[in-house]
Structure formats: C-alpha cells, structure tokens
Motif scaffolding. Sequence first.
Motif, PDB file in Angstrom:
ATOM      1  N   THR A  76       0.824  -1.211   0.000  1.00 16.33           N
ATOM      2  CA  THR A  76       0.000   0.000   0.000  1.00 16.33           C
ATOM      3  C   THR A  76       0.855   1.257   0.000  1.00 16.33           C
ATOM      4  O   THR A  76       0.529   2.256  -0.666  1.00 16.33           O
ATOM      5  CB  THR A  76      -0.930  -0.011   1.221  1.00 16.33           C
ATOM      6  N   CYS A  77       1.953   1.220   0.729  1.00 15.75           N
ATOM      7  CA  CYS A  77       2.863   2.364   0.754  1.00 15.75           C
ATOM      8  C   CYS A  77       3.498   2.588  -0.624  1.00 15.75           C
ATOM      9  O   CYS A  77       3.668   3.735  -1.064  1.00 15.75           O
ATOM     10  CB  CYS A  77       3.929   2.144   1.815  1.00 15.75           C
ATOM     11  N   LEU A  78       3.851   1.496  -1.312  1.00 13.08           N
ATOM     12  CA  LEU A  78       4.374   1.626  -2.674  1.00 13.08           C
ATOM     13  C   LEU A  78       3.328   2.229  -3.615  1.00 13.08           C
ATOM     14  O   LEU A  78       3.651   3.058  -4.477  1.00 13.08           O
ATOM     15  CB  LEU A  78       4.820   0.265  -3.200  1.00 13.08           C
ATOM     16  N   ILE A  79       2.084   1.803  -3.454  1.00 13.95           N
ATOM     17  CA  ILE A  79       1.007   2.361  -4.280  1.00 13.95           C
ATOM     18  C   ILE A  79       0.853   3.852  -4.011  1.00 13.95           C
ATOM     19  O   ILE A  79       0.577   4.640  -4.927  1.00 13.95           O
ATOM     20  CB  ILE A  79      -0.307   1.592  -4.021  1.00 13.95           C
ATOM     21  N   SER A  80       1.059   4.253  -2.762  1.00  9.35           N
ATOM     22  CA  SER A  80       0.980   5.677  -2.429  1.00  9.35           C
ATOM     23  C   SER A  80       2.057   6.478  -3.156  1.00  9.35           C
ATOM     24  O   SER A  80       1.783   7.569  -3.687  1.00  9.35           O
ATOM     25  CB  SER A  80       1.108   5.866  -0.918  1.00  9.35           C
ATOM     26  N   TYR A  81       3.274   5.954  -3.213  1.00  9.98           N
ATOM     27  CA  TYR A  81       4.338   6.626  -3.975  1.00  9.98           C
ATOM     28  C   TYR A  81       4.021   6.649  -5.470  1.00  9.98           C
ATOM     29  O   TYR A  81       4.289   7.639  -6.165  1.00  9.98           O
ATOM     30  CB  TYR A  81       5.674   5.928  -3.734  1.00  9.98           C
ATOM     31  N   TRP A  82       3.451   5.557  -5.964  1.00 10.47           N
ATOM     32  CA  TRP A  82       3.094   5.496  -7.383  1.00 10.47           C
ATOM     33  C   TRP A  82       2.013   6.517  -7.726  1.00 10.47           C
ATOM     34  O   TRP A  82       2.048   7.143  -8.795  1.00 10.47           O
ATOM     35  CB  TRP A  82       2.629   4.077  -7.717  1.00 10.47           C
ATOM     36  N   VAL A  83       1.052   6.715  -6.817  1.00  8.09           N
ATOM     37  CA  VAL A  83      -0.015   7.686  -7.045  1.00  8.09           C
ATOM     38  C   VAL A  83       0.554   9.099  -7.119  1.00  8.09           C
ATOM     39  O   VAL A  83       0.123   9.924  -7.937  1.00  8.09           O
ATOM     40  CB  VAL A  83      -1.086   7.571  -5.941  1.00  8.09           C
ATOM     41  N   PHE A  99      -6.805   4.677  -5.700  1.00  8.16           N
ATOM     42  CA  PHE A  99      -6.130   3.396  -5.549  1.00  8.16           C
ATOM     43  C   PHE A  99      -5.605   3.208  -4.125  1.00  8.16           C
ATOM     44  O   PHE A  99      -5.518   2.075  -3.641  1.00  8.16           O
ATOM     45  CB  PHE A  99      -4.978   3.293  -6.556  1.00  8.16           C
ATOM     46  N   GLU A 100      -5.241   4.301  -3.458  1.00 11.22           N
ATOM     47  CA  GLU A 100      -4.828   4.189  -2.058  1.00 11.22           C
ATOM     48  C   GLU A 100      -5.959   3.673  -1.190  1.00 11.22           C
ATOM     49  O   GLU A 100      -5.765   2.796  -0.330  1.00 11.22           O
ATOM     50  CB  GLU A 100      -4.364   5.550  -1.544  1.00 11.22           C
ATOM     51  N   VAL A 101      -7.147   4.217  -1.393  1.00  7.71           N
ATOM     52  CA  VAL A 101      -8.311   3.792  -0.609  1.00  7.71           C
ATOM     53  C   VAL A 101      -8.626   2.326  -0.873  1.00  7.71           C
ATOM     54  O   VAL A 101      -8.904   1.548   0.057  1.00  7.71           O
ATOM     55  CB  VAL A 101      -9.519   4.687  -0.934  1.00  7.71           C
ATOM     56  N   LEU A 102      -8.573   1.915  -2.128  1.00  7.81           N
ATOM     57  CA  LEU A 102      -8.854   0.520  -2.464  1.00  7.81           C
ATOM     58  C   LEU A 102      -7.797  -0.417  -1.890  1.00  7.81           C
ATOM     59  O   LEU A 102      -8.103  -1.541  -1.470  1.00  7.81           O
ATOM     60  CB  LEU A 102      -8.930   0.360  -3.981  1.00  7.81           C
ATOM     61  N   ALA A 103      -6.532   0.025  -1.850  1.00  2.31           N
ATOM     62  CA  ALA A 103      -5.462  -0.813  -1.299  1.00  2.31           C
ATOM     63  C   ALA A 103      -5.657  -1.027   0.202  1.00  2.31           C
ATOM     64  O   ALA A 103      -5.488  -2.139   0.707  1.00  2.31           O
ATOM     65  CB  ALA A 103      -4.103  -0.178  -1.581  1.00  2.31           C
ATOM     66  N   VAL A 104      -6.025   0.028   0.920  1.00  2.00           N
ATOM     67  CA  VAL A 104      -6.282  -0.109   2.358  1.00  2.00           C
ATOM     68  C   VAL A 104      -7.488  -1.005   2.602  1.00  2.00           C
ATOM     69  O   VAL A 104      -7.477  -1.881   3.485  1.00  2.00           O
ATOM     70  CB  VAL A 104      -6.488   1.279   2.992  1.00  2.00           C
ATOM     71  N   PHE A 105      -8.526  -0.820   1.823  1.00  2.00           N
ATOM     72  CA  PHE A 105      -9.726  -1.654   1.990  1.00  2.00           C
ATOM     73  C   PHE A 105      -9.411  -3.122   1.717  1.00  2.00           C
ATOM     74  O   PHE A 105      -9.845  -4.011   2.474  1.00  2.00           O
ATOM     75  CB  PHE A 105     -10.816  -1.150   1.047  1.00  2.00           C
ATOM     76  N   ALA A 106      -8.663  -3.402   0.644  1.00  2.00           N
ATOM     77  CA  ALA A 106      -8.327  -4.790   0.314  1.00  2.00           C
ATOM     78  C   ALA A 106      -7.435  -5.414   1.387  1.00  2.00           C
ATOM     79  O   ALA A 106      -7.625  -6.584   1.757  1.00  2.00           O
ATOM     80  CB  ALA A 106      -7.641  -4.848  -1.050  1.00  2.00           C
ATOM     81  N   SER A 107      -6.490  -4.660   1.928  1.00  2.00           N
ATOM     82  CA  SER A 107      -5.586  -5.194   2.941  1.00  2.00           C
ATOM     83  C   SER A 107      -6.333  -5.555   4.221  1.00  2.00           C
ATOM     84  O   SER A 107      -6.126  -6.630   4.798  1.00  2.00           O
ATOM     85  CB  SER A 107      -4.476  -4.182   3.247  1.00  2.00           C
ATOM     86  N   THR A 108      -7.212  -4.665   4.666  1.00  2.00           N
ATOM     87  CA  THR A 108      -7.968  -4.950   5.897  1.00  2.00           C
ATOM     88  C   THR A 108      -8.951  -6.098   5.711  1.00  2.00           C
ATOM     89  O   THR A 108      -9.148  -6.907   6.621  1.00  2.00           O
ATOM     90  CB  THR A 108      -8.702  -3.686   6.340  1.00  2.00           C
ATOM     91  N   VAL A 109      -9.559  -6.183   4.540  1.00  2.00           N
ATOM     92  CA  VAL A 109     -10.500  -7.296   4.303  1.00  2.00           C
ATOM     93  C   VAL A 109      -9.754  -8.627   4.251  1.00  2.00           C
ATOM     94  O   VAL A 109     -10.228  -9.642   4.794  1.00  2.00           O
ATOM     95  CB  VAL A 109     -11.284  -7.035   2.996  1.00  2.00           C
ATOM     96  N   LEU A 110      -8.581  -8.674   3.633  1.00  2.00           N
ATOM     97  CA  LEU A 110      -7.792  -9.906   3.598  1.00  2.00           C
ATOM     98  C   LEU A 110      -7.345 -10.318   4.998  1.00  2.00           C
ATOM     99  O   LEU A 110      -7.314 -11.513   5.322  1.00  2.00           O
ATOM    100  CB  LEU A 110      -6.586  -9.725   2.677  1.00  2.00           C
ATOM    101  N   LYS A 158       1.602   6.486   4.940  1.00  2.00           N
ATOM    102  CA  LYS A 158       0.624   7.579   4.963  1.00  2.00           C
ATOM    103  C   LYS A 158      -0.829   7.097   4.920  1.00  2.00           C
ATOM    104  O   LYS A 158      -1.656   7.574   5.714  1.00  2.00           O
ATOM    105  CB  LYS A 158       0.907   8.529   3.794  1.00  2.00           C
ATOM    106  N   PRO A 159      -1.222   6.180   4.031  1.00  2.00           N
ATOM    107  CA  PRO A 159      -2.631   5.759   4.008  1.00  2.00           C
ATOM    108  C   PRO A 159      -3.092   5.120   5.305  1.00  2.00           C
ATOM    109  O   PRO A 159      -4.150   5.478   5.846  1.00  2.00           O
ATOM    110  CB  PRO A 159      -2.683   4.763   2.834  1.00  2.00           C
ATOM    111  N   PHE A 160      -2.319   4.179   5.853  1.00  2.00           N
ATOM    112  CA  PHE A 160      -2.743   3.499   7.077  1.00  2.00           C
ATOM    113  C   PHE A 160      -2.655   4.426   8.285  1.00  2.00           C
ATOM    114  O   PHE A 160      -3.434   4.288   9.235  1.00  2.00           O
ATOM    115  CB  PHE A 160      -1.903   2.245   7.303  1.00  2.00           C
TER     116      PHE A 160
END
Length: 457
Positions: A76-83, A99-110, A158-160
């Motif tokens: 998720t942190c890498l996705i934040s840099y990519w964004v 994409f940051e929001v979706l990455a956090v949502f996917a991580s917590t659901v998994l 940053k996202p988390f």
Amino acid sequence: MGTIHLFRKSQRSLLGKLTQEFRSVAADRRSWKILLFGAINIVCTGFLLMWCSSTNSIALTAYTYLTIFDLFSLITCLISYWVMMKKPTPAYSFGFERFEVLAVFASTVLAQLGALFILKESAERFLEQPEIHTGRLLVGTFVALSFNLFTMLSIRNKPFAYVSEAASTSWLQEHVADLSRSLCGIIPGLSSIFLPRMNPFILIDLAGALALCITYMLIEINNYFAVDTASALAIALMTFGTMYPMSVYSGKTTPPHVIGQLDKLIREVSTLDGVLEVRNEHFWTLGFGSLAGSVHVRIRRDANEQMVLAHVTNRLYTLVSTLTVQIFKDDWIRPTLTSGPIANNMLNLSDHHIIPMPPLKMAENSNVATSTPAKASSPPPEFSFNTPGKNMNPVVLVNTQTRPYRLGFSRGTVPYSSVFTQGFGVPGIGATQGFRTGLINAPHRYGTGTQGQPRPQ
C-alpha cells in the motif's frame, strides 16, 4: 492472408503493464527502503510458516498472519508513492488517489479473512486437540514481534496512518484506553504514549506476543495444549476487531465525520444571493483527506452566473478539493389561461369579465337574481372531485354576449368600479344590488311582478 494494420499500436498484457509501473516506482529512491523491508518480510514470513508447521501451533500461525498483513501495508505504501508520481489522464480525470483507498480496503479485508480462517481451524481443534511443540514457539514470537514493530516504526505509511486516526476505535483500543487512564493517574509521564489512544497495529502486535508468551509458559509447566487454541482465538478476534473499523471507513463513499460539515455548507450555499435551489449534490472520497463532488445550482434570471459560481466554489472548496458546479437559470414561465392562440385584444382588461365573489351579508330589501337556478337533476359543479370536468382547461370569458332587455341589463362594458352597483331593473323598486355574470344565455326565463299577476308563459 490477413489484413495488415500499419499504424496499429501493440497491446501489452496486464503483466507487462504492471512490470512497467513497478519499474517506474523502483526508480525512485524513496521506494528503495520499502522494497528492502518487503524482501525481509518475505524471508521472515517463510521462516515463520516453517516454524508453525514444526511446532503445530495455530496461535503462532495467527500471529504470522500479522506479518503477512505488514507485507500488504508495504505494498500500500508503494502504491501511495506510485499515485504521487502519476498524473491525471483522460481515462482517470480525477487522478489515481482512489487506488490508495482501495489498497487499504483490500488489505484490511484480507486480514479479516485470515482471522476467519483461524477461527474455523480453532473450532476444529477444540474437538481434537493435537500436541504442541514449544521448541521454536518462543523464538518465532520474538522474531515476528521484532520485525513487525521495526516495520511500523521505520516506514511512514501515509494511508494506514490516516485511516488509523480517522476510523472509529476498536474494542481493544477502548479497553486499553480505560486501563491507560488509570495507569497514567499514577504515572503521568505515560500519558504521551498510551493516550488518547494507542496505534492499533502496535497494540495488536504487543497483545498477540503476550498471548503467545502465556501459551508457552502454560504448555511448558502443565502441558496444557488447549491454551494454544484459546490464544489463536484471542489473536483472531483482536485482528478482526482492529481491522473491521478501518475497512468500514475506507469502504464508505463519503467519510462519516464530513457529512455534517457538508450539510452545513450546502445550507450556507442555498442562502446565497441569487441562489434558488441546490440539488443533485454528490460527494465521494477521492483519496485520504481529499474529496470530489458535483452540485447543481438553480439561480434567478437576473443573477450573475460568474458571481454565484465564485461564491459557491469559495464556500465548498474548504472541504471539496475537486468540485464541479453546474449553474442554470430559472426556467419558470407564467402559465396562461388559454390553451390555444391568444387574440390581440386579450391583453386589454376592459374587454373581459371578472366574476367577483358575492358579499357575505345582503341588504334586507335586496332581491337577488341568479342565472343558474338550482335543480334537483343538475349535475354536481365542475370543481367537485371525481367529476369529468375537474380537469377541463381554463377559459377566458370574452365580452361578446348580448344582454337580454327584459331583465333590465344594460349593453356594453361595465366599469370595474361599479361591479356591485350594476343592478337589475325591477319595476317599482328601481336599481338594486346585483351581480354580473359571464353566461351568454340564462337557462330559464324569469319575470317580476306584484302578487296576483300571472307568470309569463
């Protein structure tokens, strides 16, 4: 032989696109630290899974899932840099912050799915409890705890970090906060660490390590193997309770704490000069800390569109960073009384009749005549409900009728000032108070006379 397309662009596969984007992120020096921690995480996770198999401990497996969650947080942190590196495109006009929001949502659901898997395995172990080997149990606990804490404290995610502060507190945080208040009352210096609430990821890492240490001691002392299953249940419940508020927060379109502020701003916009109505407002989370929205504003015909647009944007820009405002002027048109073409003389008020309301009190010596006598067989009036004429088109009564001479009416147009003074010519009585009507012909003939005279036939 097939058709040759000279200028057709080659379509890259999904794997090729991902590889290209990964290379662009890896070229940034800020991402090297994250990639290093990601490689170490994969190695530690491999060793922990082997130790879980050798010890046959499901509690250590549940704790290893937290290390796998750390790997998701690094991604998720890498996705934040990519964004931050990407710019809006025609396909993604709002950018890639979503994409940051979706990455956090996917991580917590998994992580919650992993907790549910541990709960299912623990329920099966309660029926048949296997033997637990403690050789690598304590070593695996300290390795996982050290790496998790080191990752959380070294990488600024940053996202988390935003979600952990903005989401509602978990039940584990609430209980620890109650204990921390009592402890900080004795030792005030700990208030900066435990209050107002601890980091949920650090808290679950410490709580899981404490549960594994208790499991190790009880198995070593009394060979109480069921405590391993109980510890696995506790770690799974703590994981689920910690991740659930974050998944709810990241899964909502509009953050709950912003809804009240948006409603207040919408009410302020509706009171601006020239604004008649604010409707079709829609706001959604573009990224953490940034909102996008669209709103329709209906204004008066004489209002300045650019001035209203500037005021509306100034009010909403405090919360909504990406805003689309559509302004349209009022299209209300005064309804006409006729459904067909209007004649030229229709605008002259003196050419039409107005049927006034009769006065409530009449003079005692007045003789009221009406052109619509009531009959027992007459249909209900046109303004009654459930009648065929209730939906009839309105008609303007034009002054073209000829008044009967026998009733004493005068020809021509009567001024509006003498609406109630125009009376009926009654022999022997004179002009009395009467009413003007817009009817062309009376349905029956009426006469006047003294008592004893025969009625006209």
